[in-house]
Every structure is written in structure tokens, then in C-alpha cells.
Motif scaffolding. Sequence first.
Motif, PDB file in Angstrom:
ATOM      1  N   ARG A 261       6.550 115.103  47.575  1.00 22.57           N
ATOM      2  CA  ARG A 261       7.651 114.237  47.123  1.00 22.57           C
ATOM      3  C   ARG A 261       7.586 113.991  45.625  1.00 22.57           C
ATOM      4  O   ARG A 261       8.617 113.942  44.947  1.00 22.57           O
ATOM      5  CB  ARG A 261       7.614 112.921  47.886  1.00 22.57           C
ATOM      6  CG  ARG A 261       8.033 113.073  49.326  1.00 22.57           C
ATOM      7  CD  ARG A 261       7.832 111.816  50.116  1.00 22.57           C
ATOM      8  NE  ARG A 261       8.284 111.985  51.494  1.00 22.57           N
ATOM      9  CZ  ARG A 261       7.845 111.274  52.503  1.00 22.57           C
ATOM     10  NH1 ARG A 261       6.961 110.319  52.304  1.00 22.57           N
ATOM     11  NH2 ARG A 261       8.295 111.491  53.718  1.00 22.57           N
ATOM     12  N   THR A 262       6.379 113.862  45.088  1.00 20.79           N
ATOM     13  CA  THR A 262       6.241 113.668  43.643  1.00 20.79           C
ATOM     14  C   THR A 262       6.663 114.918  42.891  1.00 20.79           C
ATOM     15  O   THR A 262       7.368 114.838  41.882  1.00 20.79           O
ATOM     16  CB  THR A 262       4.785 113.287  43.303  1.00 20.79           C
ATOM     17  OG1 THR A 262       4.423 112.122  44.046  1.00 20.79           O
ATOM     18  CG2 THR A 262       4.620 113.011  41.830  1.00 20.79           C
TER      19      THR A 262
ATOM     20  N   THR B  38       8.704 117.273  43.949  1.00 19.18           N
ATOM     21  CA  THR B  38      10.150 117.449  44.088  1.00 19.18           C
ATOM     22  C   THR B  38      10.904 116.528  43.141  1.00 19.18           C
ATOM     23  O   THR B  38      11.892 116.933  42.513  1.00 19.18           O
ATOM     24  CB  THR B  38      10.584 117.170  45.540  1.00 19.18           C
ATOM     25  OG1 THR B  38       9.870 118.055  46.403  1.00 19.18           O
ATOM     26  CG2 THR B  38      12.065 117.366  45.723  1.00 19.18           C
ATOM     27  N   GLY B  39      10.439 115.294  43.009  1.00 21.47           N
ATOM     28  CA  GLY B  39      11.060 114.369  42.058  1.00 21.47           C
ATOM     29  C   GLY B  39      10.920 114.855  40.625  1.00 21.47           C
ATOM     30  O   GLY B  39      11.862 114.764  39.834  1.00 21.47           O
TER      31      GLY B  39
ATOM     32  N   GLY C  95      14.033 115.860  38.383  1.00 23.71           N
ATOM     33  CA  GLY C  95      14.186 115.109  37.141  1.00 23.71           C
ATOM     34  C   GLY C  95      14.190 116.012  35.918  1.00 23.71           C
ATOM     35  O   GLY C  95      14.948 115.787  34.967  1.00 23.71           O
TER      36      GLY C  95
ATOM     37  N   GLY D 187      11.365 111.492  37.126  1.00 21.80           N
ATOM     38  CA  GLY D 187      11.511 112.026  38.475  1.00 21.80           C
ATOM     39  C   GLY D 187      10.222 111.955  39.279  1.00 21.80           C
ATOM     40  O   GLY D 187      10.243 111.658  40.473  1.00 21.80           O
ATOM     41  N   ALA D 188       9.084 112.221  38.629  1.00 18.18           N
ATOM     42  CA  ALA D 188       7.798 112.124  39.321  1.00 18.18           C
ATOM     43  C   ALA D 188       7.531 110.684  39.744  1.00 18.18           C
ATOM     44  O   ALA D 188       7.069 110.429  40.868  1.00 18.18           O
ATOM     45  CB  ALA D 188       6.674 112.636  38.433  1.00 18.18           C
TER      46      ALA D 188
ATOM     47  N   ALA E  98       9.815 108.414  40.336  1.00 18.25           N
ATOM     48  CA  ALA E  98      10.752 108.094  41.414  1.00 18.25           C
ATOM     49  C   ALA E  98      10.304 108.716  42.731  1.00 18.25           C
ATOM     50  O   ALA E  98      10.396 108.080  43.788  1.00 18.25           O
ATOM     51  CB  ALA E  98      12.152 108.582  41.055  1.00 18.25           C
ATOM     52  N   GLY E  99       9.791 109.936  42.680  1.00 14.07           N
ATOM     53  CA  GLY E  99       9.296 110.575  43.896  1.00 14.07           C
ATOM     54  C   GLY E  99       8.103 109.840  44.477  1.00 14.07           C
ATOM     55  O   GLY E  99       7.974 109.692  45.693  1.00 14.07           O
TER      56      GLY E  99
ATOM     57  N   TYR F 177       9.355 106.627  46.056  1.00 14.76           N
ATOM     58  CA  TYR F 177      10.002 106.922  47.332  1.00 14.76           C
ATOM     59  C   TYR F 177       8.950 107.179  48.410  1.00 14.76           C
ATOM     60  O   TYR F 177       9.081 106.703  49.542  1.00 14.76           O
ATOM     61  CB  TYR F 177      10.919 108.135  47.202  1.00 14.76           C
ATOM     62  CG  TYR F 177      11.509 108.548  48.524  1.00 14.76           C
ATOM     63  CD1 TYR F 177      12.527 107.807  49.113  1.00 14.76           C
ATOM     64  CD2 TYR F 177      11.036 109.671  49.192  1.00 14.76           C
ATOM     65  CE1 TYR F 177      13.055 108.171  50.335  1.00 14.76           C
ATOM     66  CE2 TYR F 177      11.561 110.041  50.416  1.00 14.76           C
ATOM     67  CZ  TYR F 177      12.569 109.298  50.976  1.00 14.76           C
ATOM     68  OH  TYR F 177      13.086 109.657  52.191  1.00 14.76           O
ATOM     69  N   ASP F 178       7.902 107.903  48.054  1.00 14.31           N
ATOM     70  CA  ASP F 178       6.846 108.167  49.025  1.00 14.31           C
ATOM     71  C   ASP F 178       6.177 106.886  49.479  1.00 14.31           C
ATOM     72  O   ASP F 178       5.910 106.700  50.661  1.00 14.31           O
ATOM     73  CB  ASP F 178       5.806 109.113  48.432  1.00 14.31           C
ATOM     74  CG  ASP F 178       4.682 109.377  49.405  1.00 14.31           C
ATOM     75  OD1 ASP F 178       4.925 110.029  50.436  1.00 14.31           O
ATOM     76  OD2 ASP F 178       3.555 108.914  49.135  1.00 14.31           O
TER      77      ASP F 178
END
Length: 90
Positions: A28-29, A31-32, A36, A61-62, A64-65, A68-69
Motif C-alpha cells: 500500500r505504501t 502503491t501510494g 503520488g 503518496g507514500a 497517504a498509503g 490508509y494501511d
Amino acid sequence: MRRPRCAAALFALLTLGACTDMSDTGRRTATGALGGAALGGIAGSFSGNAGWGALIGAGVGAGAGLLYDRSQQPPSYGSGGTYRGNEPAY
């Protein structure tokens, strides 16, 4: 011209193949960060500096990922607290 295309395709395949053993947090990190960086590069190209936009976008983005996780994981209770699960209170 054909050789760089093959090299780029091979690089993309190997890079995506490395994600198979990742944890959910790492996936998830990453992908963010990737999303991003793409959006940041596009936004930065409008101001004339796509590199800085991609760099800043990857960081945001990292983060945010990762957030989210953390929101998708069940709450963890510390060992020093008074939470006892489903035990009846006496």
C-alpha cells in the motif's frame, strides 16, 4: 529503437514481480508512492519542473498509503491497559 523498448518492458516486469512477496503495508505504501509520483510529475510539468513534482508527490503518496494501511488494520491494545476482551467485569 527496439532494444530500449525491450529493456523498459523487462525492467517493468521485474519491478512488478518484486511486489509479490511484500506485506500489505509495503504494497500500500509503494502503491501510494507510485501514484503520488505520477500525479506529482504531471502537476509539476505544468509549472516546468516535473522532477520536483514527482519527488514531492512520491513522498505525499507514500505517507497517504501508509495512513490508509493503518486505517485498515484492527486496533491493537497495549499490554499495560485494562482491556480484557470478552471477560465479564466483576
